[in-house]
Design an enzyme around this catalytic site. Structure first.
Site, PDB file in Angstrom:
ATOM      1  N   LEU A  30      10.460   1.734 -12.618  1.00  0.00           N
ATOM      2  CA  LEU A  30      10.120   0.813 -11.523  1.00  0.00           C
ATOM      3  C   LEU A  30       9.465   1.586 -10.388  1.00  0.00           C
ATOM      4  CD1 LEU A  30      10.292  -1.788  -9.765  1.00  0.00           C
ATOM      5  CD2 LEU A  30      12.630  -1.085  -9.178  1.00  0.00           C
ATOM      6  N   ASP A  31      10.217   2.500  -9.843  1.00  0.00           N
ATOM      7  CA  ASP A  31       9.789   3.269  -8.679  1.00  0.00           C
ATOM      8  C   ASP A  31      10.315   4.687  -8.842  1.00  0.00           C
ATOM      9  OD1 ASP A  31       9.471   4.432  -6.215  1.00  0.00           O
ATOM     10  OD2 ASP A  31      10.830   3.090  -5.162  1.00  0.00           O
TER      11      ASP A  31
END
Length: 637
Positions: free
Chosen positions: A317-318
């Site tokens: 995701l990040d």
């Protein structure tokens, strides 16, 4: 949180089933098991390898040649306009294991011609594919004579592997005389790519979606943890998965297990990634991680290129989804002659609003230590062309309300060093670049009080080595006169500042909720930080039926070629499913699984240590993620 800009990755736990096959499963570089039916047809792979020929694929010399012979066949779909070779994907998957693959077609009518026999003699391993086109409405074309000719031409010094792309028992029976046979349902891409085997290192909340993505694609996965029991928990009940144990600190053991697979997924703490990559380089196997590329990993770039392997990173995701959509917009604007003047990117993994029912508005899906340690990091970013630096102790004071949707009360603060993204994202013209963290309002003020009180210190404290009342521990940390509420409150006021009386009352009440003023015994961990974490993890876990929530937004200030100004946002808002994946697990684990598939099938073919920083690499990933409902919504505001 996931391995992200906010928190360092932690160790993770994992999850196979015993599959019924006619012949024993071999433990080798191409692991194949049966698979459930799909659309009424058996999609299983089964294998027989009496001479252990399959293991040779994982141990070829650089100069060795693998010859892939495939029949001229129409696409499984029957589309007359699709004239592409249906076996191309199989060839590309083999190239992900060995760089000298010679792929030649043959006609079922002409069979193994004299020219093809010459190529057989020049090769070290021959993979002969037999295909039954009955599914396409044609007469079955499996011809065992092709096998006899191939085996006779190869002689005793070469390995011949037969792949029969037809699930019928009759086809399997007709090949009983040959020692190494793989049977697939048909010659669709999904069936052919099930010959690939992956090693997943680590066990934890993000591994389940990754495992399911690969398992559903028929890819064999070995789930590896330090303890076999941890691996079995994740592998239990999952098709095409088996549990194994390995200690990544044991180089010989790691090499032995990596050698049996085509790709390694490293979801263990990031400090071990370099060891995994070094093993993969020695064994010429690909690697995928969800973590940031560390200096130690980057140092292995040339060695990875020399070994001909792909090491794909930052694909969760990040980091991960954030990169994909940042680069997408930036490249689109640049292609039209425009400029990115400002880039803000904030991401938060949170409890859903209705479950944010504690003083911090936060719950831990994994180690609270990682969350709190990230709050001590200094921040660095560009603002109006100038570099701004914030010391770790002042980070929470820098948090500001941040508007995304009216229904959410977010605050945002910069995280770590955003300045490299001027180069990483190729936006030298950009004057403001901030990558940071989202939390609910109230979180920064509460954390700042804990910092001011000294609770984020990991300095050893003798009084935190045995259980004592929390009020007494708090008094020692604050150097308060006593553990009475009055003395503790007075000591806090000398160390922390409050914006109002109301804010003071709210924060003191929150400290009491944690239990810092109580007679409850500490869970001693030797220092204030870890002792606090032990209590927070007990009080602030997700309960049954609760869901988490992920918010990620990019905000671009754009100047177009004609001088027009535009503010464009790219937003992902994802809620977890209490009966399925959490939002964080889905948005980290699925991108990882998709990246693994694309490395194996050759869609991602660049060698070396990679991150998703350009469209050619990113676009196929985004297209595939959309099939799982993972995308960022773009709007002009």
């Amino acid at each position: 949180m996931s391995p992200s800009r906010n928190e360092p990755p932690e160790g993770q736990e994992e999850r196979g089933e015993e599959n019924s096959v006619r012949h024993p499963q071999e433990s080798n570089g191409v692991g194949l098991n049966s698979h459930p039916t799909q659309n009424g047809r058996e999609t299983a792979l089964r294998t027989r390898d009496a001479t252990n020929s399959l293991a040779v694929i994982g141990n070829l010399e650089d100069a060795d040649v693998v010859l892939l012979l495939t029949p001229l066949m129409p696409q499984v779909s029957g589309d007359p306009d699709d004239t592409s070779d249906p076996f191309e994907c199989f060839g590309r998957a083999l190239e992900s294991r060995h760089h000298r693959i010679r792929h030649l077609p043959y006609d079922n009518g002409s069979g193994i011609t004299g020219t093809l026999r010459q190529f057989i003699r020049q090769s070290n391993v021959i993979i002969l594919v037999l295909a039954d086109s009955e599914a396409a409405g044609r007469t079955p074309q499996i011809n065992v004579e092709h096998v006899h000719i191939t085996v006779a031409t190869a002689g005793d010094d070469k390995r011949v592997i037969i792949v029969v792309a037809d699930s019928s028992s009759e086809s399997w029976r007709r090949l009983d005389d040959f020692p190494t046979v793989i049977q697939a349902a048909d010659y669709s891409r999904a069936s052919l790519e099930r010959t690939v085997k992956v090693l997943m290192l680590g066990a934890g909340f993000v591994t389940q979606p990754t495992l399911d993505v690969l398992s559903d694609a028929g890819i064999q996965v070995s789930v590896a943890c330090r303890t076999l029991e941890s691996a079995k928990k994740l592998a239990e009940g999952v098709k095409n998965a088996q549990a194994v144990s390995v200690d990544v600190n044991d180089a010989a053991a790691l090499d032995a297990i990596v050698a049996k697979h085509d790709l390694v997924i490293s979801l263990i703490p990031y400090i071990f990634h370099a060891k995994v990559i070094e093993s993969a380089i020695r064994n010429k196997k690909h690697v995928v991680t969800t973590s940031y590329v560390s200096p130690a990993m980057l140092e292995l770039d040339q060695a990875a290129k020399d070994a001909g392997i792909t090491v794909m990173n930052e694909i969760g995701l990040d980091p991960g989804i954030d990169h994909l959509y940042a680069v997408k917009t930036i490249e689109e604007v640049h292609a039209e002659g425009g400029k990115i003047l400002s880039f803000l990117s904030y991401c938060g993994g949170l409890p859903s609003p209705e479950n944010s029912d504690n003083p911090l508005g936060y719950k831990f899906s994994w180690s609270s230590r990682g969350v709190l340690l990230a709050l001590r990091n200094a921040a660095k970013y560009y603002k109006d062309g100038k570099i701004v630096e914030i010391e770790g102790k002042e980070l929470m004071a820098a948090a500001k309300p941040y508007f995304i949707y009216p229904g959410y009360a977010f605050v945002a603060y910069p995280n770590r060093d955003s300045t490299p993204y001027k180069e990483r994202y190729n936006i030298p013209e950009c004057q403001t670049i901030v990558r940071g963290t989202l939390r609910y309002q109230g979180f920064p003020a509460f954390i700042k009080v804990l910092v001011d009180m000294g609770f984020l210190s990991d300095e050893p404290a003798s009084y935190l080595t045995t259980p004592i009342a929390w009020k007494d521990a708090t008094a020692q940390i604050l150097a308060a006169k006593s553990g009475s509420e009055a003395d503790l409150t007075a000591a806090i006021k000398t160390k922390a500042s409050f914006s109002s009386e109301e804010e003071e009352a709210r924060l003191i009440s929150g400290l009491k909720w944690i239990g810092l003023f109580s007679d409850e015994a500490t869970i001693p961990r030797g220092n204030p930080l870890d002792t606090l974490c032990a209590t927070l993890e007990k009080k602030m876990q997700f309960e049954a039926g609760e869901r988490d929530f992920v918010m990620l937004q990019h905000k671009f200030e754009i100047e177009h070629k004609d001088g027009r100004k535009e503010t464009r946002t790219s937003t992902l808002c994802e809620y977890g499913d209490p009966k399925g994946y959490s939002a964080m697990a889905k948005t980290v684990g699925i991108p990882c699984g998709v990246a693994v598939k694309q490395v194996l099938d050759g869609t991602i073919s660049e060698k070396g240590v990679l991150a998703p920083m350009y469209g050619k690499l990113n676009n196929p990933l985004m297209k595939e993620l959309e099939k799982y409902g993972i995308t960022m919504v773009e709007k002009t505001i």
